[in-house]
Each structure stands twice: as structure tokens, then as C-alpha cells.
Design a protein around this motif. Structure first.
Motif, short mmCIF file in Angstrom:
data_model
loop_
_atom_site.label_atom_id
_atom_site.label_comp_id
_atom_site.label_asym_id
_atom_site.label_seq_id
_atom_site.Cartn_x
_atom_site.Cartn_y
_atom_site.Cartn_z
N LEU A 72 0.91 -1.01 -0.37
CA LEU A 72 -0.23 0.05 0.25
C LEU A 72 0.65 0.99 -0.16
O LEU A 72 0.64 2.43 -0.93
N GLN A 73 1.57 1.69 0.84
CA GLN A 73 3.25 2.87 0.21
C GLN A 73 3.20 2.69 -1.08
O GLN A 73 3.27 3.39 -1.56
N THR A 74 3.59 1.69 -2.08
CA THR A 74 4.17 2.06 -3.36
C THR A 74 2.54 2.58 -3.90
O THR A 74 2.14 3.28 -5.16
N ARG A 75 1.78 1.96 -3.45
CA ARG A 75 0.30 2.81 -4.12
C ARG A 75 0.48 4.67 -3.70
O ARG A 75 0.35 5.01 -4.48
N VAL A 76 0.45 4.78 -2.44
CA VAL A 76 -0.21 5.99 -2.38
C VAL A 76 1.52 7.14 -2.63
O VAL A 76 0.74 7.95 -3.33
#
Length: 414
Positions: free
Chosen positions: A353-357
Motif C-alpha cells: 500500500l505504501q507503493t500505491r500511496v
């Protein structure tokens, strides 16, 4: 004495009834000190506006002493106020208010053959700004001072008094239109910054990923992604104070030195392997810098020593979202303390999810920067038109009486 090349080149085709005469022939230096009279203190902005000064002068400086205030020059409506240290930056204008200005300024009474609003526009026009620069020795604080020996003999463009009035009235209207448009662009930039500041903490908490609560109108805590954990910042990353590096210690190389303000020179040795994240510890507290390659963090900064297995770019955005103003307000000494920051609560997302953010925020940043560049180009165009219009009017390149109703801002979108 420097020849008046910039003015002369702009006045080769003046109308037949216009004159070129020395400034000193039509202006008298005011030498009336404020003493103990209760006159308001005034400041001269780079926009040419003379107005009551703020408590610290609007410059973040210590207020002047009473002894200094007594030496302030009395200024009345219609007086020309000059900041000789900043003429090249627009430090000249006609006052519309009573008060007193800094003893470092000069105040002039204008003679009966000059219409003060016309002189205001004339001395702020491009040819005169170019001339002030020719009078200076360099662009350092004291070298850019324009001396009386140069300023007083400087030639003034003097049309008939009635023409001066028409020019000033025309320019007042047209520059007001430009200023109105510029205020809209300033408002756009303010709204853009506010929107970014509001969205950033929500985004780094995963509130915009569409998998959890709706973020609209909510603070980031109740709106954070269901997979996020509320943890101290230390779980995400570890901050470390930078290392001192004086100018004498620097050696020519390709390693960027990062200070509170950002990239500030080069060195031959890196202290930290990139990519990295650096924040301001003192001065510009809360400035967060992304560094792509290996670098040297200055001791005025904190840098991320350990990302604890998290994405460096995600850590960069999290650090951008922290409330540094609150942290600084709690500190005994101005600045931020890394131990206090380590205790700051954040929403820690899983790595995927860090990557998506990061994708969301980098896209947002690119769109915002594109908008800022469009605003910047529009403002530059308006300033070019302002200067071209003023110069054309005060040098007689067109008759303002035939330009009535002409909107010089046509074609500039707000």
C-alpha cells in the motif's frame, strides 16, 4: 559618474514638447526628522507602496530603538520615497500617507512642474530600473546602493503637466487591472497549497486508496486505511543528526551537501548512501528534501538513517505530512527535536500500500507543479505587459488619450 545610457536609449524619440531635465532641478531633499512627534512609522515595499509598517517592519528584524525612530524622516502625501539600497528591486514610490520612514531612505519634495503620480510610474519604469543597475557596483547589500551623486543629476522625462496627469490616470487604471488579475493568480496558488496540505496527511494514511473509510471532511486518524497501524514514527524510520562541514573543509566533488534550505554546494565524500530524505532541524523547519544519490547531510538537518524496511519515497511523504509547527511550538529552543519526532504518531501502511500511496502523491505533486508553472508563466506575462505599458506611456511611444478603454490584459487567462 556613470552615463545615463539606459534612459538615453529610451528617450531618443520623445515628443517635441517633452523635456529631459535633471532630477535635482525638480526635487528637494527633505531633512525633517520625526523627533518625538507621534507619527506612524512607514515602510516602502518593492511594489512602490508606502504604508504603515508592521511591528518588526515586515522583515523579521528587531524593532528600531527610540533613538533611531527619532531620526526617521517625516513623509507627507506626494513625497517621493527612495530606498537607495533597493532601487534596483523597486524601492521607490510616492507616498499617499503621513508618517515617517527609515533614516536609511531618502524623501523628496517634488516641484510644481511634476505630477507626483506620474513620477511614481516614471521612476518605476524599465528604463529607470535599468539605469539604477548601471549606477550600482554589484548586487551585494552595500554595493547596490545608488548614491546621491548619481541619482540627483539623473535625467527626468518631463511631458507637459496635463500630459503627465493623463499618463498617470491611464496607468493607474491599467496597472490596477493587472494587479487584480495577479491577485487571482495569488489566490489560485494559495488554494493549491492549502489543498495539498489538507490532502497529504490523508493520503499517507491510505484514506484515498478506496479500500476503507471515506476521507471527505474527516481528519486522517478516523479515515486511515483499515490495514494501517497507528504507531510512533520510530517504527517507520530512524532520524539522525547531520554532520558539520565548513566551507574550508569542503573539497571539490560531485556529492551534494544538503542543508536546511536544500542543496547548498558539493563535496568529494558522501556521508550517507542514497536515495535519502533530509529535513530541516533549524531555520526552515519542516523543509523535507528528497535526495536521489549519495549525499552529505549538514548538521542543521536530520536525515533518515534507517528506513526499517519501508519505502524511502513513502517515508519522504510521511515526513512531509508531519505538523512541524506544533513540534516547534513545544520545543524550548526553536527547532525540532528528533526524539520528539520519533514519538509522533503516524499511520503505518503495509509495503504494497505504501507503493500505491507514493504513486498517488507523486502524481498529485506533478499535477500541482504543472499548475504552478502555468501560474508563474501567466504572472511573468502580466509583469512584462505592465513594464511595456508603463515604458511606452512615459516615453511617449503612444498617446494615452487615444488608448481610452483599451484593456491591456486581454488574452491573459485567470
Amino acid at each position: 559618474m556613470t552615463f545615463d545610457l539606459a534612459i538615453e536609449s529610451a528617450t531618443r524619440t520623445l515628443p517635441r514638447t517633452w523635456r529631459l531635465e535633471p532630477f535635482r532641478r525638480h526635487a528637494t531633499l527633505v531633512a525633517d526628522m520625526r523627533s518625538d512627534r507621534p507619527l506612524p512609522l512607514l515602510s516602502l515595499a518593492s511594489t512602490g507602496v508606502v504604508a504603515p509598517r508592521t511591528e518588526d517592519g515586515g522583515l523579521g528584524k528587531q524593532a528600531p530603538s527610540e533613538a533611531t525612530i527619532e531620526r526617521y524622516w517625516v513623509t507627507q502625501p506626494g513625497n517621493l520615497v527612495v530606498n537607495p539600497m533597493w532601487l534596483i528591486g523597486g524601492g521607490v514610490g510616492v507616498s499617499a500617507v503621513n508618517g515617517a520612514v527609515s533614516p536609511d531612505y531618502r524623501v523628496y519634495d517634488l516641484g510644481p512642474e511634476l505630477y507626483a503620480p506620474y513620477v511614481h510610474h516614471l521612476l518605476r519604469s524599465a528604463p529607470y530600473r535599468d539605469q539604477y543597475r548601471l549606477y550600482t557596483r554589484a548586487d551585494t547589500t552595500f554595493d547596490r546602493r545608488v548614491s546621491k551623486e548619481n541619482f540627483h543629476p539623473m535625467p527626468l522625462i518631463i511631458p507637459p503637466l496635463g500630459v503627465q496627469r493623463r499618463i498617470a490616470d491611464f496607468l493607474d487604471v491599467e496597472t490596477a487591472r493587472i494587479d487584480h488579475l495577479r491577485s487571482k493568480f495569488t489566490r489560485q496558488r494559495t488554494l493549491l497549497n492549502e489543498r495539498e496540505r489538507t490532502a497529504l496527511p490523508l493520503t499517507v494514511a491510505g484514506a484515498r486508496l478506496g479500500d476503507g473509510n471515506t476521507a471527505t471532511g474527516l481528519a486522517w486518524l478516523p479515515a486511515m486505511h483499515p490495514s494501517a497501524q497507528l504507531v510512533p514514527l520510530l517504527r517507520l524510520l530512524q532520524l539522525q543528526r547531520g554532520a558539520d562541514l565548513s566551507e574550508d573543509q569542503r573539497r571539490e566533488g560531485n556529492v551534494p551537501v544538503i542543508t536546511t534550505a536544500g542543496h547548498a554546494g558539493w563535496h568529494e565524500v558522501a556521508l550517507v548512501k542514497g536515495p535519502g530524505v533530509v529535513i530541516g532541524r533549524y531555520g526552515s523547519v519542516g523543509n523535507v528534501h528528497w535526495v536521489e544519490n549519495s549525499y552529505w547531510p549538514h548538521n542543521t538537518t536530520l536525515y533518515v538513517k534507517n528506513f526499517n524496511g519501508n519505502g524511502p519515497r513513502y517515508c519522504y511523504h510521511v515526513l512531509r505530512s508531519l505538523p512541524y509547527e506544533m513540534e516547534q511550538a513545544r520545543a524550548a529552543v526553536p527547532g525540532v527535536n528528533r526524539n520528539d519526532l520519533h514519538r509522533q504518531k503516524i499511520a503505518l501502511l503495509p509495503r504494497d500500500l505504501q507503493t500505491r500511496v507514493v504513486t498517488q502523491l507523486d502524481t498529485d505533486a506533478a499535477v500541482a507543479e504543472s499548475t504552478r508553472q502555468r501560474i508563474k508563466r501567466a504572472e511573468a506575462l502580466l509583469e512584462e505587459r505592465r513594464q511595456a505599458l508603463i515604458t511606452a506611456a512615459v516615453t511617449g511611444q503612444f498617446d494615452v488619450s487615444t488608448a481610452s478603454g483599451r484593456n491591456v490584459t486581454d488574452g491573459v487567462q485567470s
